[in-house]
Design a protein around this motif. Structure first.
Motif, PDB file in Angstrom:
ATOM      1  N   ASP A   1      -2.451  15.464   1.954  1.00 34.64           N
ATOM      2  CA  ASP A   1      -1.486  14.974   2.069  1.00 34.64           C
ATOM      3  C   ASP A   1      -0.479  15.592   1.475  1.00 34.64           C
ATOM      4  N   GLU A   2      -0.592  16.129   0.379  1.00 37.95           N
ATOM      5  CA  GLU A   2       0.705  16.690  -0.974  1.00 37.95           C
ATOM      6  C   GLU A   2       1.143  18.039   0.127  1.00 37.95           C
ATOM      7  N   TYR A   3       0.110  18.837   1.219  1.00 43.87           N
ATOM      8  CA  TYR A   3      -0.089  20.337   1.399  1.00 43.87           C
ATOM      9  C   TYR A   3       0.311  20.774   2.660  1.00 43.87           C
ATOM     10  N   LYS A   4       1.471  20.848   3.818  1.00 45.44           N
ATOM     11  CA  LYS A   4       2.111  21.584   4.464  1.00 45.44           C
ATOM     12  C   LYS A   4       2.144  22.923   4.807  1.00 45.44           C
TER      13      LYS A   4
ATOM     14  N   LYS B   1       4.253  22.164  -0.733  1.00 43.91           N
ATOM     15  CA  LYS B   1       3.886  21.103  -1.510  1.00 43.91           C
ATOM     16  C   LYS B   1       5.014  19.836  -1.779  1.00 43.91           C
ATOM     17  N   ASN B   2       4.724  18.920  -1.397  1.00 44.29           N
ATOM     18  CA  ASN B   2       5.160  17.776  -1.912  1.00 44.29           C
ATOM     19  C   ASN B   2       6.618  17.243  -1.026  1.00 44.29           C
ATOM     20  N   ASP B   3       6.815  18.272   0.371  1.00 43.66           N
ATOM     21  CA  ASP B   3       7.810  18.424   0.465  1.00 43.66           C
ATOM     22  C   ASP B   3       8.976  19.590  -0.393  1.00 43.66           C
ATOM     23  N   HIS B   4       8.125  20.451  -1.150  1.00 42.47           N
ATOM     24  CA  HIS B   4       8.708  21.515  -1.634  1.00 42.47           C
ATOM     25  C   HIS B   4       8.387  22.950  -1.412  1.00 42.47           C
TER      26      HIS B   4
ATOM     27  N   GLU C   1       6.411  26.086  -1.800  1.00 43.98           N
ATOM     28  CA  GLU C   1       5.592  26.894  -2.616  1.00 43.98           C
ATOM     29  C   GLU C   1       5.150  28.186  -2.869  1.00 43.98           C
TER      30      GLU C   1
END
Length: 157
Positions: free
Chosen positions: A74-77, A126-129, A131
């Motif tokens: 969930d934390e990575y896109k 990662k968490n909308d920021h 990386e």
């Protein structure tokens, strides 16, 4: 040597009684290759942090008509260069790069961005920021990611 639409080498794997090609630039390109070679489209998963493919249907690439997908929790896109949101992030990265060129560069960031941007770039959020920037090939080894690609399967003769 087989190549994709960007003239990049396709990956060839021998799995049991079949040969599977991955690395296509789009779902359409994989479809055209399957028709041309008399093969079938398959979903190929790289789920162990290595380049060990297996045929699966976990990401449902065939029904979604996608050529690439990453699941890293969930934390990575992972945003592929063909994804609609890629341009927004790429524009932001260009601004960051321009600012860094005006001040002493962070060699690690610039080196990674330059090398991998020349490949098939993937932006990692990662968490909308933001990386990092990576490539499709390297994404198989990052963040305990499960990478799924569309493939063309041919019977081994």
């Amino acid at each position: 040597m087989e190549t994709n639409a960007f003239n990049q080498k396709l990956n060839r794997y021998v799995l049991n009684d079949q040969i599977v090609y991955t690395g296509f630039s789009s779902f359409k390109e994989a479809e055209e290759c399957a028709q041309k070679k008399g093969g079938t489209l398959v979903e190929v998963g790289f789920k162990d942090g290595n380049d060990n493919p297996e045929i699966c249907d976990e990401a449902h690439l065939l029904e979604k008509k996608l050529h690439y997908c990453v699941d890293a929790g969930d934390e990575y896109k992972f945003i592929h260069s063909s994804d609609p949101g890629f341009r927004k992030y790429a524009d932001e990265l260009q601004k960051i790069k321009a600012r860094q060129q005006q001040s002493p560069p962070d060699e690690r960031y610039l080196a990674n961005f330059e090398i991998e941007n020349a490949e098939d770039p993937i932006i990692v959020i990662k968490n909308d920021h933001f990386e990092s920037v990576t490539s499709r090939e390297r994404s198989k080894y990052l963040k305990h990611a499960k990478v799924y690609e569309i493939g063309v399967s041919l019977l081994k003769s």
